[in-house]
Design an enzyme around this catalytic site. Structure first.
Site, PDB file in Angstrom:
ATOM      1  N   PRO A 240     -38.962  20.863 -25.590  1.00  0.00           N
ATOM      2  CA  PRO A 240     -40.200  20.107 -25.776  1.00  0.00           C
ATOM      3  C   PRO A 240     -39.970  18.615 -25.539  1.00  0.00           C
ATOM      4  O   PRO A 240     -38.922  18.092 -25.908  1.00  0.00           O
ATOM      5  CB  PRO A 240     -40.553  20.355 -27.243  1.00  0.00           C
ATOM      6  CG  PRO A 240     -39.796  21.562 -27.652  1.00  0.00           C
ATOM      7  CD  PRO A 240     -38.595  21.651 -26.771  1.00  0.00           C
ATOM      8  N   GLY A 241     -40.920  17.983 -24.897  1.00  0.00           N
ATOM      9  CA  GLY A 241     -40.854  16.541 -24.709  1.00  0.00           C
ATOM     10  C   GLY A 241     -39.953  16.069 -23.592  1.00  0.00           C
ATOM     11  O   GLY A 241     -39.710  14.876 -23.454  1.00  0.00           O
ATOM     12  N   THR A 242     -39.454  17.003 -22.779  1.00  0.00           N
ATOM     13  CA  THR A 242     -38.572  16.584 -21.696  1.00  0.00           C
ATOM     14  C   THR A 242     -39.353  16.148 -20.461  1.00  0.00           C
ATOM     15  O   THR A 242     -38.751  15.737 -19.475  1.00  0.00           O
ATOM     16  CB  THR A 242     -37.599  17.709 -21.302  1.00  0.00           C
ATOM     17  OG1 THR A 242     -38.307  18.930 -21.229  1.00  0.00           O
ATOM     18  CG2 THR A 242     -36.478  17.832 -22.318  1.00  0.00           C
ATOM     19  N   LYS A 244     -42.092  18.033 -18.883  1.00  0.00           N
ATOM     20  CA  LYS A 244     -42.545  19.097 -17.983  1.00  0.00           C
ATOM     21  C   LYS A 244     -43.981  18.861 -17.526  1.00  0.00           C
ATOM     22  O   LYS A 244     -44.290  18.951 -16.344  1.00  0.00           O
ATOM     23  CB  LYS A 244     -42.437  20.460 -18.686  1.00  0.00           C
ATOM     24  CG  LYS A 244     -41.020  20.804 -19.089  1.00  0.00           C
ATOM     25  CD  LYS A 244     -40.943  22.144 -19.781  1.00  0.00           C
ATOM     26  CE  LYS A 244     -41.628  22.155 -21.134  1.00  0.00           C
ATOM     27  NZ  LYS A 244     -41.010  21.268 -22.134  1.00  0.00           N
ATOM     28  N   THR A 245     -44.827  18.551 -18.502  1.00  0.00           N
ATOM     29  CA  THR A 245     -46.221  18.308 -18.164  1.00  0.00           C
ATOM     30  C   THR A 245     -46.326  17.111 -17.226  1.00  0.00           C
ATOM     31  O   THR A 245     -47.031  17.153 -16.216  1.00  0.00           O
ATOM     32  CB  THR A 245     -47.034  18.060 -19.449  1.00  0.00           C
ATOM     33  OG1 THR A 245     -46.773  19.120 -20.362  1.00  0.00           O
ATOM     34  CG2 THR A 245     -48.503  17.987 -19.165  1.00  0.00           C
ATOM     35  N   HIS A 459     -21.721   6.821 -52.768  1.00  0.00           N
ATOM     36  CA  HIS A 459     -21.945   8.013 -51.956  1.00  0.00           C
ATOM     37  C   HIS A 459     -21.836   7.673 -50.465  1.00  0.00           C
ATOM     38  O   HIS A 459     -21.073   8.294 -49.728  1.00  0.00           O
ATOM     39  CB  HIS A 459     -23.339   8.586 -52.292  1.00  0.00           C
ATOM     40  CG  HIS A 459     -23.713   9.801 -51.517  1.00  0.00           C
ATOM     41  ND1 HIS A 459     -23.726  11.055 -52.071  1.00  0.00           N
ATOM     42  CD2 HIS A 459     -24.093   9.968 -50.222  1.00  0.00           C
ATOM     43  CE1 HIS A 459     -24.096  11.929 -51.156  1.00  0.00           C
ATOM     44  NE2 HIS A 459     -24.326  11.294 -50.025  1.00  0.00           N
ATOM     45  N   GLU A 460     -22.562   6.647 -50.037  1.00  0.00           N
ATOM     46  CA  GLU A 460     -22.540   6.290 -48.618  1.00  0.00           C
ATOM     47  C   GLU A 460     -21.171   5.738 -48.210  1.00  0.00           C
ATOM     48  O   GLU A 460     -20.682   6.026 -47.113  1.00  0.00           O
ATOM     49  CB  GLU A 460     -23.638   5.273 -48.290  1.00  0.00           C
ATOM     50  CG  GLU A 460     -25.065   5.772 -48.534  1.00  0.00           C
ATOM     51  CD  GLU A 460     -25.387   7.086 -47.839  1.00  0.00           C
ATOM     52  OE1 GLU A 460     -24.810   7.369 -46.757  1.00  0.00           O
ATOM     53  OE2 GLU A 460     -26.201   7.865 -48.375  1.00  0.00           O
ATOM     54  N   HIS A 463     -18.948   8.654 -47.426  1.00  0.00           N
ATOM     55  CA  HIS A 463     -19.169   9.171 -46.063  1.00  0.00           C
ATOM     56  C   HIS A 463     -18.462   8.279 -45.044  1.00  0.00           C
ATOM     57  O   HIS A 463     -17.760   8.757 -44.153  1.00  0.00           O
ATOM     58  CB  HIS A 463     -20.667   9.148 -45.707  1.00  0.00           C
ATOM     59  CG  HIS A 463     -21.474  10.235 -46.340  1.00  0.00           C
ATOM     60  ND1 HIS A 463     -21.110  11.551 -46.315  1.00  0.00           N
ATOM     61  CD2 HIS A 463     -22.684  10.190 -46.972  1.00  0.00           C
ATOM     62  CE1 HIS A 463     -22.058  12.277 -46.924  1.00  0.00           C
ATOM     63  NE2 HIS A 463     -23.024  11.468 -47.337  1.00  0.00           N
ATOM     64  N   ASP A 537     -26.466  16.982 -47.675  1.00  0.00           N
ATOM     65  CA  ASP A 537     -25.108  17.030 -47.119  1.00  0.00           C
ATOM     66  C   ASP A 537     -24.543  18.435 -47.252  1.00  0.00           C
ATOM     67  O   ASP A 537     -23.964  18.985 -46.315  1.00  0.00           O
ATOM     68  CB  ASP A 537     -24.173  16.086 -47.894  1.00  0.00           C
ATOM     69  CG  ASP A 537     -24.547  14.632 -47.706  1.00  0.00           C
ATOM     70  OD1 ASP A 537     -25.139  14.319 -46.663  1.00  0.00           O
ATOM     71  OD2 ASP A 537     -24.248  13.833 -48.604  1.00  0.00           O
TER      72      ASP A 537
HETATM   73  P1  ADP Z   1     -43.212  18.424 -22.217  1.00  0.00           P
HETATM   74  O1  ADP Z   1     -44.396  18.873 -21.454  1.00  0.00           O
HETATM   75  O2  ADP Z   1     -41.910  18.779 -21.585  1.00  0.00           O
HETATM   76  O3  ADP Z   1     -43.238  18.828 -23.665  1.00  0.00           O
HETATM   77  P2  ADP Z   1     -44.364  15.897 -21.702  1.00  0.00           P
HETATM   78  O4  ADP Z   1     -44.437  15.916 -20.234  1.00  0.00           O
HETATM   79  O5  ADP Z   1     -45.622  16.205 -22.415  1.00  0.00           O
HETATM   80  O6  ADP Z   1     -43.216  16.844 -22.215  1.00  0.00           O
HETATM   81  O7  ADP Z   1     -43.775  14.508 -22.152  1.00  0.00           O
HETATM   82  C1  ADP Z   1     -44.366  13.755 -23.186  1.00  0.00           C
HETATM   83  C2  ADP Z   1     -44.261  12.300 -22.890  1.00  0.00           C
HETATM   84  O8  ADP Z   1     -42.921  11.887 -22.947  1.00  0.00           O
HETATM   85  C3  ADP Z   1     -44.718  11.936 -21.507  1.00  0.00           C
HETATM   86  O9  ADP Z   1     -46.096  11.724 -21.475  1.00  0.00           O
HETATM   87  C4  ADP Z   1     -43.944  10.677 -21.229  1.00  0.00           C
HETATM   88  O10 ADP Z   1     -44.583   9.574 -21.790  1.00  0.00           O
HETATM   89  C5  ADP Z   1     -42.663  10.909 -21.977  1.00  0.00           C
HETATM   90  N1  ADP Z   1     -41.611  11.396 -21.090  1.00  0.00           N
HETATM   91  C6  ADP Z   1     -40.976  12.585 -21.170  1.00  0.00           C
HETATM   92  N2  ADP Z   1     -40.044  12.694 -20.210  1.00  0.00           N
HETATM   93  C7  ADP Z   1     -40.093  11.564 -19.489  1.00  0.00           C
HETATM   94  C8  ADP Z   1     -39.375  11.074 -18.357  1.00  0.00           C
HETATM   95  N3  ADP Z   1     -38.419  11.789 -17.780  1.00  0.00           N
HETATM   96  N4  ADP Z   1     -39.683   9.859 -17.891  1.00  0.00           N
HETATM   97  C9  ADP Z   1     -40.651   9.124 -18.487  1.00  0.00           C
HETATM   98  N5  ADP Z   1     -41.360   9.524 -19.532  1.00  0.00           N
HETATM   99  C10 ADP Z   1     -41.090  10.714 -20.061  1.00  0.00           C
HETATM  100 ZN    ZN Z   2     -24.810  11.936 -48.176  1.00  0.00          ZN
HETATM  101 MG    MG Z   3     -46.051  19.651 -22.354  1.00  0.00          MG
END
Ligand code: ADP
Ligand code: ZN
Ligand code: MG
Length: 647
Positions: A240-242, A244-245, A459-460, A463, A537
């Protein structure tokens, strides 16, 4: 990115945002309509009942016999075509009906052959005196016939009207979002803002694969003449978020062709049967506008494996089948390329991946460091930034982040700068944004009491020292006791490079430094005083050590053996473990020994470096946050005790 969506005209001509008046008149119309239906139904019932229950049908021979019988009790016979209505003298008896043979007249059938037919006046008078009079009325009751037909036709008509009315209602409900069964169209014409490959940073391999698709769309003739088979379906797979769209839109933008998009999750919200019709409409539009792109986002929502969890819903299956049918109907001249995106290729129905369907796969991957920098540059473009802004440092510490995460950080940085009244985005805004996105916003307002702060500081510090001293751990980047999100404090370790693999020493150091927090608390405040602050942790330790034993074959006695908890059984939901009780015990033992080893290594390190521990905790209480530069002098005396050594 702005996108323009053209919602096609809905099927009905009603505007989608109705005024109050419109709604009121709609209500009146439906009330009248339902009233009409009820009246008709009642009418129909009565008529049917009247014809069968009230009017008894008697055979013609019986009528003839009784007409010729003085005691026959017949008063009047009404003739309408072939139908006879027999009114009896005795009012207590209901009217009867009969039918004469179509071929003969009443006379021929022996009905009129009585009194009336006597020519002798005397005889006739005598006859009429002896026998009762029967009136023969030839009816030309057109209305009766029409009514008869109406009784049959009207209820059917009413039903048809009723259903079409219901359909219309359903449509106008759906119209408020989209046309009924109509696809959303996103067009990237020359006048619209186009997304191109320039907007997609990194992912060069994916872009290269897609260049080919762009060329197909730009010069279809070139491929046709060479007899090359143009691909029909391209599947974009990746986390997700890479992007694709974004990538799919960029293909349309590069080729400058219309882009018809729909998301798999939209199908889930549709009425029964609408999914398939939406698909049909989508493909029709795309073909009409060829060359063009159809984009089915989140295709796993409709195309998940049909046998998984007892089968997909029927609605999904219909939608999926329609997609497959449409794609099978393509020929080389169709000029439509179907793109789809998914986070879960493994979840997809195999039918979708067969040749002639989505047989081209493009992997969209998480960005590497240099790609992360490129993505950050894209998203900081046009924003006012300080000259000293160090995007590379951010790229360095965001390993594992997706493009969407980075876009999010860029946006958060701008928001932070605006909130703090900065004229341009500074490095501190950037750091704040990164930490906010990674862990959640700082909770400066939450006051910790002094004792809590002291515990957190130790604690920190625990670590940090364990991580610093162990040879295969990543370097400490930053320590803070400012609470963020749900954590009391954070110690950041900086992975120097992106690495896909970790060795067993690195993993064991991660376990030990995770234990460092709780062990420090125990050493300083006593075993009775340990807090719940280490629960996350400990959870991390449990998860990682389990993974090491079950999935990576890193146990002492189970080296190179893995015990994947893959679901077994027919529906893939059986909890049966594919190993024996004895093995299960061994696994538990191995997992436990990883955790105890980590704890004892952490304890050895902290005991050997108690002075550094106190010093660091003190400084943390004073400064709250220590960066890499502050940490170096504080940690310079720390050393690795032999008992914590692994190799
Ligand atoms: P996916 O469809 O893979 O979940 P999106 O295409 O919806 O991801 O990406 C969400 C947003 O993240 C995009 O609108 C853009 O702003 C940003 N984004 C993701 N990948 C890139 C990239 N390679 N270059 C620039 N912006 C990116
Ligand atoms: Zn901790
Ligand atoms: Mg998408």
């Amino acid at each position: 990115m702005p996108k323009s969506s053209v919602t096609p005209k809905p099927l009905s001509k009603k505007p989608s945002n109705k005024s109050g008046l419109d709604k009121a008149s709609n209500l009146v119309r439906s009330v009248i309509f339902f009233f009409l239906v009820i009246v008709l139904c009642t009418f129909m019932y009565n008529t049917l009942a009247g014809n069968t229950a009230v009017l008894e049908t008697v055979p013609l021979s019986d009528v003839v016999a009784r007409a010729n019988d003085p005691e026959g009790n017949i008063k009047k016979i009404t003739v309408a075509g072939n139908d006879l209505k027999i009114t009896l003298k005795d009012k207590d008896y209901p009217t009867q009906k009969s039918r004469k043979d179509a071929s003969g007249t009443l006379y021929e059938q022996g009905l009129v052959d009585f009194c009336t037919n006597l020519t002798n006046a005397q005889e006739k008078t005598a006859c009429l005196e002896t026998y009762p009079t029967i009136e023969y009325v030839e009816s030309t009751d057109v209305w009766g016939t029409i009514l008869d037909i109406a009784f049959v036709v009207l209820p059917i008509l009413a039903l048809i009207l009723f259903f079409s009315y219901m359909m219309r209602q359903a449509q106008s409900m759906n119209n408020q979002n989209l046309g009924f069964g109509k696809a959303k169209v996103t067009l990237y014409g020359p006048d619209k803002k186009r997304v191109t490959f320039k907007d997609v940073a990194g992912n060069e391999a994916a872009k290269q694969d897609l260049e080919e698709i762009v060329d197909f769309l730009k010069h279809p003739k070139k491929y046709e003449t060479l007899g090359a088979k143009i691909p029909r379906g391209v599947l974009l797979a990746g986390d997700p978020g890479t992007g694709k769209t974004l990538m799919a839109r960029a293909v349309a933008g590069e080729a400058n062709v219309p882009f018809f998009s729909i998301s798999g999750s939209e199908f889930a919200e549709m009425f029964v049967g609408v999914g398939a019709s939406r698909v049909r409409d989508l493909f029709q539009k795309a073909k009409k506008n060829a060359p063009s792109i159809i984009f089915i986002d989140e295709v796993d929502a409709v195309a998940h494996k049909r046998d998984a969890r007892g089968g997909a819903g029927r609605e999904d299956e219909q939608t999926l089948n329609q997609i497959l049918v449409e794609m099978d109907g393509f020929d080389n001249e169709t000029g439509v390329i179907v793109m789809a995106a998914t986070n879960r290729v493994d979840m997809l129905d195999k039918a979708l991946l067969r040749p002639g369907r989505f047989d081209r796969h493009v992997n969209v991957v998480l960005p590497e460091r240099k790609d992360r920098l490129e993505i950050l540059k894209v998203h900081f473009q046009g924003k006012p930034v300080a000259k000293s802004l160090n995007l590379d440092a951010l790229a360095a510490k965001t390993a594992g982040s997706s493009g969407a995460d980075l876009a999010n950080i860029a946006n958060e940085a701008a928001i932070t700068a605006a909130r703090l009244g900065h004229k341009e985005i500074t490095n501190s805004d950037l750091t704040e944004a990164f930490e906010r996105v990674a862990i959640g916003p700082e909770r400066k307002s939450k006051v910790m009491n002094d004792h809590e702060r002291k515990i957190t500081a130790y604690h920190e510090a625990g670590h940090a020292i364990v991580g610093h001293v162990l040879p295969d751990s990543d370097p400490v980047h930053k320590v803070t006791i400012i609470p963020r999100g749900r954590t009391g404090g954070v110690t950041w370790f900086l992975p120097p490079e992106d690495r896909s693999y970790k060795n067993i020493y690195e993993l064991k150091d991660i376990l030990a430094r995770a234990m460092g927090g709780r062990i420090a608390e125990k050493l300083v405040f006593g075993p009775e005083a340990i807090t719940t602050g280490a629960s996350s942790d400990l959870k991390n330790v449990a998860e990682l050590s389990k993974e090491m034993i079950l999935e990576e074959g890193l146990g002492k006695k189970t080296r190179n053996l893995v015990f994947p908890e893959t679901a077994t059984g027919y529906y893939g939901i059986s909890t049966e473990k594919p190993y024996s009780e004895k093995t299960a015990e061994l696994i538990d033992e191995e997992i436990k020994s990883l955790a105890t080893e980590a704890a004892s290594r952490a304890e050895a390190v902290l005991k050997a470096n108690r002075k550094t521990l106190d010093l660091l905790a003190e400084k943390l209480l004073e400064k709250e946050t220590l960066e890499e530069v502050d940490l170096a002098p504080l940690l310079k005396d720390a050393s690795l005790p032999p008992s914590a050594k692994l190799h």
